[in-house]
Structures are given as structure tokens and as C-alpha cells.
Scaffold this active site. Structure first.
Site, PDB file in Angstrom:
ATOM      1  N   ASP A 187       0.890  -1.172  -0.163  1.00 16.86           N
ATOM      2  CA  ASP A 187      -0.199   0.167   0.099  1.00 16.86           C
ATOM      3  C   ASP A 187       0.703   1.163   0.017  1.00 16.86           C
ATOM      4  O   ASP A 187       1.777   1.316   0.713  1.00 16.86           O
ATOM      5  CB  ASP A 187      -0.873   0.029   1.036  1.00 16.86           C
ATOM      6  CG  ASP A 187      -2.022  -1.015   1.142  1.00 16.86           C
ATOM      7  OD1 ASP A 187      -2.618  -1.068  -0.052  1.00 16.86           O
ATOM      8  OD2 ASP A 187      -2.440  -1.568   2.134  1.00 16.86           O
ATOM      9  N   PHE A 247      -3.277  -6.770  -8.342  1.00 16.05           N
ATOM     10  CA  PHE A 247      -2.779  -5.389  -8.467  1.00 16.05           C
ATOM     11  C   PHE A 247      -1.960  -5.321  -9.837  1.00 16.05           C
ATOM     12  O   PHE A 247      -2.084  -4.437 -10.603  1.00 16.05           O
ATOM     13  CB  PHE A 247      -2.133  -4.761  -7.274  1.00 16.05           C
ATOM     14  CG  PHE A 247      -3.105  -4.247  -6.455  1.00 16.05           C
ATOM     15  CD1 PHE A 247      -4.026  -5.041  -5.685  1.00 16.05           C
ATOM     16  CD2 PHE A 247      -3.232  -2.889  -6.381  1.00 16.05           C
ATOM     17  CE1 PHE A 247      -5.010  -4.560  -4.775  1.00 16.05           C
ATOM     18  CE2 PHE A 247      -4.248  -2.340  -5.305  1.00 16.05           C
ATOM     19  CZ  PHE A 247      -5.086  -3.232  -4.692  1.00 16.05           C
ATOM     20  N   GLU A 248      -1.205  -6.322  -9.997  1.00 12.35           N
ATOM     21  CA  GLU A 248      -0.367  -6.132 -11.318  1.00 12.35           C
ATOM     22  C   GLU A 248      -1.085  -6.193 -12.492  1.00 12.35           C
ATOM     23  O   GLU A 248      -1.150  -5.543 -13.380  1.00 12.35           O
ATOM     24  CB  GLU A 248       0.893  -7.321 -11.385  1.00 12.35           C
ATOM     25  CG  GLU A 248       1.771  -7.273 -12.268  1.00 12.35           C
ATOM     26  CD  GLU A 248       2.279  -7.882 -13.251  1.00 12.35           C
ATOM     27  OE1 GLU A 248       1.406  -9.038 -13.766  1.00 12.35           O
ATOM     28  OE2 GLU A 248       3.464  -8.312 -13.404  1.00 12.35           O
ATOM     29  N   LYS A 297      -0.960  10.023   1.091  1.00 13.51           N
ATOM     30  CA  LYS A 297      -0.852  11.450   1.529  1.00 13.51           C
ATOM     31  C   LYS A 297       0.585  11.406   2.441  1.00 13.51           C
ATOM     32  O   LYS A 297       0.931  10.626   3.015  1.00 13.51           O
ATOM     33  CB  LYS A 297      -2.068  11.612   2.587  1.00 13.51           C
ATOM     34  CG  LYS A 297      -3.234  11.862   1.867  1.00 13.51           C
ATOM     35  CD  LYS A 297      -4.278  12.106   2.767  1.00 13.51           C
ATOM     36  CE  LYS A 297      -5.570  12.128   2.210  1.00 13.51           C
ATOM     37  NZ  LYS A 297      -6.989  12.134   2.967  1.00 13.51           N
TER      38      LYS A 297
HETATM   39  C1  LIG Z   1      -2.198  -2.845  -2.402  1.00 13.76           C
HETATM   40  S1  LIG Z   1      -2.477  -4.506  -1.759  1.00 13.76           S
HETATM   41  C2  LIG Z   1      -1.785  -5.646  -3.111  1.00 13.76           C
HETATM   42  C3  LIG Z   1      -2.106  -6.683  -2.866  1.00 13.76           C
HETATM   43  C4  LIG Z   1      -1.284  -8.216  -3.502  1.00 13.76           C
HETATM   44  N1  LIG Z   1       0.045  -8.052  -3.153  1.00 13.76           N
HETATM   45  C5  LIG Z   1      -1.376  -7.685  -4.951  1.00 13.76           C
HETATM   46  O1  LIG Z   1      -0.346  -7.292  -5.583  1.00 13.76           O
HETATM   47  O2  LIG Z   1      -2.458  -8.021  -5.633  1.00 13.76           O
HETATM   48  C6  LIG Z   1      -1.728  -4.746  -0.346  1.00 13.76           C
HETATM   49  C7  LIG Z   1      -1.922  -5.746   0.524  1.00 13.76           C
HETATM   50  O3  LIG Z   1      -1.278  -5.556   1.652  1.00 13.76           O
HETATM   51  C8  LIG Z   1      -1.878  -5.791   2.998  1.00 13.76           C
HETATM   52  N2  LIG Z   1      -1.351  -5.277   4.048  1.00 13.76           N
HETATM   53  C9  LIG Z   1      -1.280  -3.960   4.331  1.00 13.76           C
HETATM   54  N3  LIG Z   1      -0.739  -3.669   5.326  1.00 13.76           N
HETATM   55  C10 LIG Z   1      -0.277  -4.982   5.792  1.00 13.76           C
HETATM   56  C11 LIG Z   1       0.352  -5.562   6.995  1.00 13.76           C
HETATM   57  N4  LIG Z   1       0.958  -5.024   8.012  1.00 13.76           N
HETATM   58  N5  LIG Z   1       0.363  -6.828   7.099  1.00 13.76           N
HETATM   59  C12 LIG Z   1       0.169  -7.837   6.478  1.00 13.76           C
HETATM   60  N6  LIG Z   1      -0.663  -7.543   5.193  1.00 13.76           N
HETATM   61  C13 LIG Z   1      -0.740  -5.968   4.929  1.00 13.76           C
HETATM   62  C14 LIG Z   1      -3.337  -5.202   2.468  1.00 13.76           C
HETATM   63  O4  LIG Z   1      -4.467  -5.512   3.424  1.00 13.76           O
HETATM   64  C15 LIG Z   1      -3.572  -5.282   1.005  1.00 13.76           C
HETATM   65  O5  LIG Z   1      -4.165  -6.659   0.762  1.00 13.76           O
END
Ligand SMILES: C[S@@+](CC[C@H](N)C(=O)[O-])C[C@H]1O[C@@H](n2cnc3c(N)ncnc32)[C@H](O)[C@@H]1O
Length: 221
Positions: free
Chosen positions: A121, A196-197, A125
Site C-alpha cells: 500500500d 494489482f499487477e 498522503k
Molecule cells: C495494494 S494491496 C496488494 C495486494 C497483492 N500483493 C497484489 O499485488 O494484488 C496491499 C495488501 O497488503 C495488505 N497489508 C497492508 N498492511 C499489511 C500488514 N501490516 N501486514 C500484512 N498485510 C498488509 C493489505 O491488506 C493489502 O491486501
């Protein structure tokens, strides 16, 4: 696939430590990989596994490796586990939890063949950037848990986040960057590295990738 289906049995694929599922009772600290997967195959970890497309594709392509995803969102962890259960992939599981806790407390030293971090993520911001998971502490934990010769794979669509990830990894003398894998031409809708890719490539956005070998010096191994 965005709605959980309670009829799918995910008890062999979803680890929710608080739920204390008997089928997935693992040694509390740290995880016993052989007990968890029932074999001694090398283990790869995905941080933030979302809906589990990488886990499913990688587990199917490499039945002689085990995959664990760590996903903080219970909903996504459940959806990923459903995907793995439906495809009958015993070598992939999802841990519903926060990587900052699971990695530090549960993953044994020098026990991973590879770590994958795809599209973390971005927290756009300025005041939220401190929430980004890719930090110096995360690099240190990845270094602790990778075995010598292990690999770190990263991808992001966010140029400044990707640049800061590369700086953080470059600050450790134990990670050696190697040519990043090329994006392959997908043969079908699920033939992407992650969800996401797929989204970003279909939108025509750039995807930045890096890959590293972990080679600790004798003093740190
Ligand atoms: C932008 S998404 C990307 C998901 C996947 N890797 C993809 O590329 O499709 C980021 C993922 O990281 C997870 N995430 C965020 N912070 C995390 C944390 N501290 N521990 C484990 N997962 C986390 C979110 O819930 C989300 O599913």
C-alpha cells in the site's frame, strides 16, 4: 472474486491464530514449517498477499515449494484461502495477521527460500507515509529470516515508494541486486503476478520490479 463463500472449507489454508483451529495448530513460537506443511520443502513468504493470485499461481507452478502469505485484512485472507482451497493447493496457506507481528515473532531465523512483496500500500498522503510497511525494520526482519542464497522480490507501481524500497535494501550490504524478472505476456486473465499487477498493467501504468540475492557475511549468518 470479492465475496467470501462460507460454504468453502478453508480450514487447511487459513491460519487465524486467535481462532485456535485444531487443524492448523502450530507450535506457537516460532512456526514449525514441517508441522505446518507436512514436508521439508523450502518455504517462500508473501507479505500482503491480498486475494492470493500470486500464492495460487506460484504454488501450482512449484509443487515442491511451500508458500505462506501474510495478509492483515481478514476478508482478503479468507478470499485467498478460498482460492487455494478451491484449487486444491496443499502447499500454500494464508496467515491472517500483521506482518510486523508475524514476521518478527513467528518466522524462524534463516528459514525462508524467498520473500515476495508485491504492490505494498503506497499511503499517498504525506502525513500517512509513515504507515508504509517497507521500512528499515522490515528489511532487517527479511534479512534475519532468509537463508543464505535466499531471494527478495519486490514490485510496485509507485515510483517514489519503489525508489525508497531500493534505497532501504541497498543500505544492507547483504542484499545483492540482480536483474529484475521481465513482465511476461499473459496467456489468460489470471496469468499475472498478482491482482494489482493485472489491474495496473491493463491500465497501462508502469510497474517497477527488483530482485535481490541474500548473501550474509560469515559474521552475520
Ligand atoms: C495494494 S494491496 C496488494 C495486494 C497483492 N500483493 C497484489 O499485488 O494484488 C496491499 C495488501 O497488503 C495488505 N497489508 C497492508 N498492511 C499489511 C500488514 N501490516 N501486514 C500484512 N498485510 C498488509 C493489505 O491488506 C493489502 O491486501
Amino acid at each position: 472474486m470479492s465475496r467470501a463463500r462460507p460454504t468453502i472449507d478453508v480450514s487447511s489454508h487459513l491460519i487465524e491464530p486467535e481462532a485456535r483451529q485444531a487443524a492448523l495448530e502450530v507450535a506457537p513460537l516460532p512456526i514449525d514449517w514441517v508441522a505446518l506443511f507436512g514436508n521439508e520443502h523450502p518455504v517462500e513468504l508473501e507479505i500482503g498477499s491480498g486475494k492470493g493470485l500470486f500464492l495460487a499461481n506460484a504454488a501450482r507452478a512449484n509443487p515442491d515449494r511451500n508458500y505462506l502469505g501474510i495478509e492483515i485484512s481478514r476478508k482478503y485472507a479468507r478470499l485467498a484461502a478460498e482460492r487455494l482451497a478451491k484449487q486444491g493447493l496443499p502447499n500454500a496457506k494464508v496467515w491472517a495477521g500483521d506482518v510486523r507481528d508475524v514476521l518478527a515473532r513467528r518466522i524462524p531465523d534463516r528459514s525462508l527460500r524467498a520473500v515476495h512483496v508485491y504492490f505494498p500500500d503506497p499511503w499517498w498522503k504525506k502525513r500517512h507515509k509513515k504507515r508504509r510497511i517497507f521500512t528499515e525494520a522490515l528489511v532487517a526482519q527479511i534479512g534475519r529470516t532468509l537463508r543464505p542464497g535466499g531471494e527478495l522480490h519486490v514490485a510496485s507501481d509507485v515510483e517514489d515508494y519503489f525508489a525508497s524500497i531500493r534505497e532501504l535494501v541497498a543500505a544492507s550490504p547483504h542484499f545483492h541486486e540482480r536483474p529484475a524478472p521481465e513482465a511476461k505476456a499473459p496467456e489468460h486473465d489470471l496469468d499475472y503476478l498478482t491482482n494489482f499487477e493485472r489491474k495496473y498493467r491493463l491500465e497501462g501504468r508502469p510497474v517497477y520490479r527488483a530482485a535481490y540475492d541474500y548473501r550474509p557475511t560469515a559474521a552475520s549468518s
